[in-house]
Design a protein around this motif. Structure first.
Motif, PDB file in Angstrom:
ATOM      1  N   LEU A  83      27.319  29.922  61.382  1.00 41.64           N
ATOM      2  CA  LEU A  83      26.994  30.969  62.344  1.00 41.64           C
ATOM      3  C   LEU A  83      25.704  31.648  61.929  1.00 41.64           C
ATOM      4  CD1 LEU A  83      27.575  32.883  64.746  1.00 41.64           C
ATOM      5  CD2 LEU A  83      28.933  34.288  63.175  1.00 41.64           C
ATOM      6  N   PHE A  84      24.728  31.618  62.832  1.00 40.74           N
ATOM      7  CA  PHE A  84      23.475  32.358  62.663  1.00 40.74           C
ATOM      8  C   PHE A  84      23.556  33.566  63.591  1.00 40.74           C
ATOM      9  CE2 PHE A  84      22.543  28.096  61.325  1.00 40.74           C
ATOM     10  CZ  PHE A  84      21.602  28.219  60.310  1.00 40.74           C
ATOM     11  N   PHE A  85      23.618  34.760  62.983  1.00 42.23           N
ATOM     12  CA  PHE A  85      23.814  35.979  63.761  1.00 42.23           C
ATOM     13  C   PHE A  85      22.660  36.947  63.533  1.00 42.23           C
ATOM     14  CE2 PHE A  85      25.525  40.429  63.626  1.00 42.23           C
ATOM     15  CZ  PHE A  85      25.588  40.603  65.002  1.00 42.23           C
ATOM     16  N   LEU A 136      27.849  43.534  63.405  1.00 45.36           N
ATOM     17  CA  LEU A 136      29.085  43.447  64.169  1.00 45.36           C
ATOM     18  C   LEU A 136      30.093  42.533  63.474  1.00 45.36           C
ATOM     19  CD1 LEU A 136      27.569  43.058  67.770  1.00 45.36           C
ATOM     20  CD2 LEU A 136      27.989  45.146  66.464  1.00 45.36           C
ATOM     21  N   PHE A 137      31.343  42.979  63.413  1.00 45.00           N
ATOM     22  CA  PHE A 137      32.448  42.202  62.838  1.00 45.00           C
ATOM     23  C   PHE A 137      32.173  41.798  61.387  1.00 45.00           C
ATOM     24  CE2 PHE A 137      32.666  41.616  67.422  1.00 45.00           C
ATOM     25  CZ  PHE A 137      33.997  41.926  67.684  1.00 45.00           C
ATOM     26  N   GLU A 138      31.519  42.669  60.654  1.00 47.09           N
ATOM     27  CA  GLU A 138      31.129  42.345  59.277  1.00 47.09           C
ATOM     28  C   GLU A 138      32.339  41.961  58.417  1.00 47.09           C
ATOM     29  OE1 GLU A 138      28.606  44.274  55.534  1.00 47.09           O
ATOM     30  OE2 GLU A 138      29.116  45.504  57.280  1.00 47.09           O
ATOM     31  N   THR A 139      33.402  42.734  58.472  1.00 46.27           N
ATOM     32  CA  THR A 139      34.574  42.461  57.641  1.00 46.27           C
ATOM     33  C   THR A 139      35.245  41.153  58.036  1.00 46.27           C
ATOM     34  OG1 THR A 139      34.958  44.829  57.333  1.00 46.27           O
ATOM     35  CG2 THR A 139      36.799  43.358  56.877  1.00 46.27           C
ATOM     36  N   THR A 140      35.382  40.938  59.321  1.00 39.28           N
ATOM     37  CA  THR A 140      36.019  39.708  59.811  1.00 39.28           C
ATOM     38  C   THR A 140      35.208  38.488  59.408  1.00 39.28           C
ATOM     39  OG1 THR A 140      36.926  40.904  61.710  1.00 39.28           O
ATOM     40  CG2 THR A 140      36.833  38.509  61.860  1.00 39.28           C
ATOM     41  N   LEU A 141      33.902  38.556  59.565  1.00 33.34           N
ATOM     42  CA  LEU A 141      33.049  37.430  59.196  1.00 33.34           C
ATOM     43  C   LEU A 141      33.113  37.165  57.694  1.00 33.34           C
ATOM     44  CD1 LEU A 141      29.917  38.160  61.438  1.00 33.34           C
ATOM     45  CD2 LEU A 141      31.694  36.444  61.823  1.00 33.34           C
ATOM     46  N   ALA A 142      33.188  38.221  56.907  1.00 29.51           N
ATOM     47  CA  ALA A 142      33.291  38.060  55.457  1.00 29.51           C
ATOM     48  C   ALA A 142      34.586  37.344  55.083  1.00 29.51           C
ATOM     49  CB  ALA A 142      33.214  39.416  54.763  1.00 29.51           C
ATOM     50  N   GLU A 143      35.655  37.669  55.784  1.00 30.82           N
ATOM     51  CA  GLU A 143      36.928  36.982  55.533  1.00 30.82           C
ATOM     52  C   GLU A 143      36.821  35.507  55.872  1.00 30.82           C
ATOM     53  OE1 GLU A 143      39.786  39.110  57.815  1.00 30.82           O
ATOM     54  OE2 GLU A 143      39.797  40.870  56.489  1.00 30.82           O
ATOM     55  N   TRP A 144      36.159  35.199  56.981  1.00 30.84           N
ATOM     56  CA  TRP A 144      35.994  33.797  57.349  1.00 30.84           C
ATOM     57  C   TRP A 144      35.076  33.061  56.373  1.00 30.84           C
ATOM     58  CZ3 TRP A 144      35.439  35.422  63.106  1.00 30.84           C
ATOM     59  CH2 TRP A 144      36.700  35.423  63.711  1.00 30.84           C
ATOM     60  N   GLU A 145      34.139  33.793  55.793  1.00 30.78           N
ATOM     61  CA  GLU A 145      33.292  33.162  54.771  1.00 30.78           C
ATOM     62  C   GLU A 145      34.136  32.655  53.602  1.00 30.78           C
ATOM     63  OE1 GLU A 145      28.970  34.503  54.000  1.00 30.78           O
ATOM     64  OE2 GLU A 145      30.053  36.356  54.485  1.00 30.78           O
ATOM     65  N   GLN A 174      36.910  31.458  53.798  1.00 30.50           N
ATOM     66  CA  GLN A 174      37.639  30.278  54.259  1.00 30.50           C
ATOM     67  C   GLN A 174      36.712  29.111  54.585  1.00 30.50           C
ATOM     68  OE1 GLN A 174      40.883  31.222  57.163  1.00 30.50           O
ATOM     69  NE2 GLN A 174      40.185  33.340  56.912  1.00 30.50           N
ATOM     70  N   GLY A 175      35.404  29.328  54.424  1.00 30.65           N
ATOM     71  CA  GLY A 175      34.488  28.212  54.612  1.00 30.65           C
ATOM     72  C   GLY A 175      33.382  28.408  55.609  1.00 30.65           C
ATOM     73  N   LEU A 176      33.336  29.538  56.302  1.00 29.85           N
ATOM     74  CA  LEU A 176      32.252  29.778  57.240  1.00 29.85           C
ATOM     75  C   LEU A 176      30.926  29.924  56.503  1.00 29.85           C
ATOM     76  CD1 LEU A 176      31.143  30.531  60.094  1.00 29.85           C
ATOM     77  CD2 LEU A 176      31.675  32.927  59.521  1.00 29.85           C
ATOM     78  N   HIS A 177      29.892  29.255  57.001  1.00 34.42           N
ATOM     79  CA  HIS A 177      28.533  29.416  56.488  1.00 34.42           C
ATOM     80  C   HIS A 177      27.839  30.450  57.386  1.00 34.42           C
ATOM     81  CE1 HIS A 177      28.628  25.804  53.841  1.00 34.42           C
ATOM     82  NE2 HIS A 177      29.506  25.407  54.738  1.00 34.42           N
ATOM     83  N   LEU A 178      27.670  31.667  56.891  1.00 38.61           N
ATOM     84  CA  LEU A 178      27.091  32.749  57.678  1.00 38.61           C
ATOM     85  C   LEU A 178      25.653  33.001  57.258  1.00 38.61           C
ATOM     86  CD1 LEU A 178      27.425  35.095  59.733  1.00 38.61           C
ATOM     87  CD2 LEU A 178      28.197  36.508  57.805  1.00 38.61           C
ATOM     88  N   ARG A 179      24.758  33.011  58.243  1.00 33.87           N
ATOM     89  CA  ARG A 179      23.362  33.348  58.018  1.00 33.87           C
ATOM     90  C   ARG A 179      23.012  34.512  58.946  1.00 33.87           C
ATOM     91  NH1 ARG A 179      24.629  30.621  54.519  1.00 33.87           N
ATOM     92  NH2 ARG A 179      23.729  28.674  53.750  1.00 33.87           N
TER      93      ARG A 179
END
Length: 365
Positions: free
Chosen positions: A253-255, A265-274, A276-281
């Motif tokens: 996800l590039f946000f 937006l949704f910083e905590t939720t995205l961190a949790e998914w990270e 679990q394997g989400l690649h966040l940029r």
């Protein structure tokens, strides 16, 4: 269909320039939706705007007007509930050109450019010669607004649907402008009820949800800015429930937003998914002297992006159809050339083929 408000949370309480909300709704009956679909939300024009239009047209509001499929009613009622006032349609300008001989726009492109950001009052102020009931007959029907659904029924239940929206409010030509639906939504509280309807978006779906039998789970690359993150919340809710997706395929996800501390937006939720394997940029454009956007992050990760695309990844973009879409597409074509070794024509042909086969999907506005 009616939906009850479960919550209506302001996500950007410290941002001086924007109010972004996350609203949760519960419908009476199960919604047959998938991540990527839209929810249509209806609202009515404000009494203040209606009175301003009546004033410009020199109408009392009691005059009678016949509306197709709705019958006869006072013009004030028609303007309040049934006719579009907050958006100026190029179709109205075309009617004025054909019926009234108004020749101020050479073609549809000029009409679209003129209509952008203007409303009916702007038009009446620019052309004060238009008066009376006949002008109202040119107006388009008041249409619901479309919002990308920010939830997955597998995660939240089939009667709940979430939206992410930015309250539209700005000043132009010494007059305050307000978004028709976002203003109404922002005033809602838990327990309030609104009218909604589902609209399927068959061209913005996770790989395993596409109708094509060959679309098995595959890596996904999601790009969104601001409220463009909405459908990807639904995507990722479902992604991390699908064991086969998490185990075997990557999700990137590039946000993009303005400030990390004010509009992540949704910083905590995205961190949790990270975890679990989400690649966040992330790209927060105003957190440094030079502005950084999601397309800059795509370019920084161009080798990984090309590898994912080469491995069959699906690419998704949600957000502004002008600057964001143009900027991201330009960078992706450049990546196809520099990392993929294609010339310009071959890169454009491959990108076109990917869009045709739905390997590349857009939800832009």
């Amino acid at each position: 269909m009616q939906a009850k408000v479960l919550f209506n949370e302001l996500l950007t309480p410290d941002h001086p320039e924007k109010d972004v909300f996350h609203i949760g709704l519960e419908t009476e009956d199960a919604l047959d939706y998938l991540p990527g679909d839209w929810l249509m939300v209806s609202a009515e024009n404000s009494p203040e705007l209606v009175e301003l239009v009546l004033q410009k047209l020199e109408l009392s509001g009691d005059e009678r007007i016949e509306l197709r499929r709705l019958g006869e009613m006072p013009v004030r009622e028609a303007l309040h509930y049934h006719l579009e006032l907050t958006q100026l349609s190029p179709a109205i300008l075309n009617k004025l050109k054909r019926q009234e001989g108004l020749d101020d726009w050479a073609d549809r492109a000029e009409m679209m450019a003129y209509a952008e950001g203007r409303d009916i009052v702007d038009l009446l102020e620019a052309y004060p010669q238009f008066k009376g009931l006949s002008f109202c007959e040119l107006l388009a029907p008041l249409a619901p607004r479309y919002y990308s659904i920010a939830s997955a029924p597998k995660a939240v239940g089939d009667k709940r649907v979430d939206l992410v929206y930015r309250k539209v409010a700005f000043e132009r030509a010494e007059r305050e402008r307000k978004g028709l639906v976002t203003t109404a939504l922002s005033a809602l509280q838990s327990g309030d009820v609104i009218d909604v309807a589902l609209s399927k978006n068959r061209n913005f779906k996770l790989p395993h949800a596409l109708e094509d039998a060959l679309c098995e789970p595959a890596p996904i690359i999601m790009v969104g800015a601001g409220t463009g993150i909405a459908p990807f919340i639904g995507f990722l809710q479902e992604w991390f429930l699908e064991e086969r997706c998490v185990q075997n395929h990557q999700a990137w996800l590039f946000f993009g937003e303005t400030h990390r501390d004010k509009s992540h937006l949704f910083e905590t939720t995205l961190a949790e998914w990270e975890t679990q394997g989400l690649h966040l940029r992330t790209a927060f454009s105003r957190d440094q002297a030079h502005k950084v956007y999601v397309q800059d992050r795509l370019w920084e990760d161009r080798a990984a992006v090309w590898k994912l695309l080469s491995d069959g990844a699906f690419f998704y973009l949600c957000g502004d159809k002008n600057q964001l879409k143009v900027g991201v597409e330009s960078v992706l074509l450049k990546i196809l050339q520099t990392e993929g070794g294609l010339d310009e024509a071959a890169a454009e042909a491959l990108w076109h083929d990917w869009k045709k086969s739905r390997r590349v999907q857009f939800d832009v506005y």
